[in-house]
Design a protein around this motif. Structure first.
Motif, PDB file in Angstrom:
ATOM      1  N   ASN A  26      33.337 -17.768   4.578  1.00  0.00           N
ATOM      2  CA  ASN A  26      32.634 -17.793   3.576  1.00  0.00           C
ATOM      3  C   ASN A  26      33.238 -16.770   2.468  1.00  0.00           C
ATOM      4  O   ASN A  26      34.129 -15.982   2.893  1.00  0.00           O
ATOM      5  CB  ASN A  26      31.292 -17.095   3.971  1.00  0.00           C
ATOM      6  CG  ASN A  26      30.417 -17.980   4.758  1.00  0.00           C
ATOM      7  OD1 ASN A  26      30.489 -19.155   4.433  1.00  0.00           O
ATOM      8  ND2 ASN A  26      29.786 -17.257   5.598  1.00  0.00           N
ATOM      9  N   THR A  58      29.390 -15.406  -3.388  1.00  0.00           N
ATOM     10  CA  THR A  58      28.624 -16.379  -3.604  1.00  0.00           C
ATOM     11  C   THR A  58      28.460 -16.720  -4.870  1.00  0.00           C
ATOM     12  O   THR A  58      27.735 -17.619  -5.496  1.00  0.00           O
ATOM     13  CB  THR A  58      27.177 -15.957  -2.885  1.00  0.00           C
ATOM     14  OG1 THR A  58      26.719 -14.662  -3.603  1.00  0.00           O
ATOM     15  CG2 THR A  58      27.097 -15.733  -1.530  1.00  0.00           C
ATOM     16  N   ASP A  72      20.991 -16.864  -4.778  1.00  0.00           N
ATOM     17  CA  ASP A  72      20.850 -16.915  -3.485  1.00  0.00           C
ATOM     18  C   ASP A  72      20.459 -18.398  -2.952  1.00  0.00           C
ATOM     19  O   ASP A  72      20.418 -18.689  -1.717  1.00  0.00           O
ATOM     20  CB  ASP A  72      19.582 -16.035  -2.957  1.00  0.00           C
ATOM     21  CG  ASP A  72      18.430 -16.446  -3.534  1.00  0.00           C
ATOM     22  OD1 ASP A  72      18.036 -17.498  -4.259  1.00  0.00           O
ATOM     23  OD2 ASP A  72      17.283 -15.690  -3.198  1.00  0.00           O
ATOM     24  N   LYS A 114      26.159 -20.876  -2.268  1.00  0.00           N
ATOM     25  CA  LYS A 114      27.107 -20.166  -1.286  1.00  0.00           C
ATOM     26  C   LYS A 114      28.324 -20.719  -1.483  1.00  0.00           C
ATOM     27  O   LYS A 114      28.572 -21.964  -1.344  1.00  0.00           O
ATOM     28  CB  LYS A 114      26.565 -20.088   0.090  1.00  0.00           C
ATOM     29  CG  LYS A 114      27.691 -19.249   1.053  1.00  0.00           C
ATOM     30  CD  LYS A 114      27.195 -19.493   2.662  1.00  0.00           C
ATOM     31  CE  LYS A 114      25.881 -18.627   2.734  1.00  0.00           C
ATOM     32  NZ  LYS A 114      25.394 -18.627   4.119  1.00  0.00           N
ATOM     33  N   LYS A 118      32.256 -21.373  -0.747  1.00  0.00           N
ATOM     34  CA  LYS A 118      32.900 -21.373   0.601  1.00  0.00           C
ATOM     35  C   LYS A 118      34.327 -21.718   0.056  1.00  0.00           C
ATOM     36  O   LYS A 118      34.562 -22.780  -0.733  1.00  0.00           O
ATOM     37  CB  LYS A 118      32.467 -22.453   1.659  1.00  0.00           C
ATOM     38  CG  LYS A 118      30.958 -21.918   2.026  1.00  0.00           C
ATOM     39  CD  LYS A 118      30.592 -22.482   3.168  1.00  0.00           C
ATOM     40  CE  LYS A 118      30.988 -21.929   4.436  1.00  0.00           C
ATOM     41  NZ  LYS A 118      30.509 -22.903   5.625  1.00  0.00           N
TER      42      LYS A 118
END
Length: 229
Positions: A51, A54, A97, A100, A102
């Protein structure tokens, strides 16, 4: 690199269960790019991926979750996302939110790319968008990996649909084997559909290619990926 290729070749030989030299070499030679790129898509399902932050600096989170109500798959569109959209456009469309970022890893060292997981209002991951260029939020979307059964074509074909469903509406003659799947390339909608080899009848590889008669009409798709160039 030679060790990696050797492992891939061995897996293909075992999965094909062929005694002839032609049978053994066939899957390794057929459409190497197709297998390689689909392997990258499969890695998106790996929960151990790394991760990272974001959203780009300066983005302001929207306190109200976006509720998805468009789940149509077409050649140039998947739900609210369309061909030509940039990653910045995605951030301007959804609250922070629900996105995300990655880092995805390819087969070889240094082979990385930027993925953006998309979540619905209930926190369920429904899509993965991959940028054409890493490290650039102005890059356009190059790939959309579909993870939710609600996404369907106009013909109601989606995850969990069958090979028979697809055959009724699209040509399915462009196929290639992967390590654990066969990949069906449906050019009219820029889509790849995957079926696990465990769904196929014995002898599905005939030495020249995939024997369509060995694919049951009831074999279900466990992966769908849309590609935009």
């Amino acid at each position: 690199m030679k060790n990696v290729l050797g492992i891939i070749l061995m897996a293909l030989l075992i999965s094909c269960k062929s005694d002839s030299k032609t049978d053994k070499e066939g899957p390794e030679k057929e459409n190497g790019r197709l297998r390689s790129e689909w392997k990258l898509a499969e890695k998106e399902k790996n929960p151990n991926a790394k991760n990272v932050d974001t959203a780009p600096l300066g983005e302001v989170a929207n306190p109200t979750a976006y509720t998805f109500d468009d789940f149509r798959i077409s050649k140039n569109r998947v739900g609210i996302f369309s061909k030509g959209m940039s990653i910045s456009d995605v951030y301007n469309t959804l609250p922070r939110d629900q996105i995300k970022k990655k880092v995805g890893y390819g087969e070889f060292a240094g082979d990385t790319y930027d993925d953006y997981e998309i979540y619905d209002a209930n926190g369920k991951k429904i899509l993965v968008l991959t940028a054409m260029e890493k490290g650039n939020t102005h890059s356009k979307i190059g790939r959309v990996l579909i993870l939710d059964k609600r996404f369907e074509t106009a013909e109601k074909i989606g995850l969990g649909s069958t090979f028979g469903d697809l055959e009724r509406y699209y040509a399915t003659d462009k196929m290639s084997p992967d390590i654990e799947h066969i990949v069906i390339d449906v050019e009219p909608i820029n889509a790849w559909f995957t079926i696990g080899k465990t769904e196929l009848r014995e002898g599905w590889w005939n030495g020249r290619g995939i024997d369509r008669s060995k694919i049951p009409g009831t074999a279900k798709f466990d992966g769908i990926c849309i590609w935009w160039k």
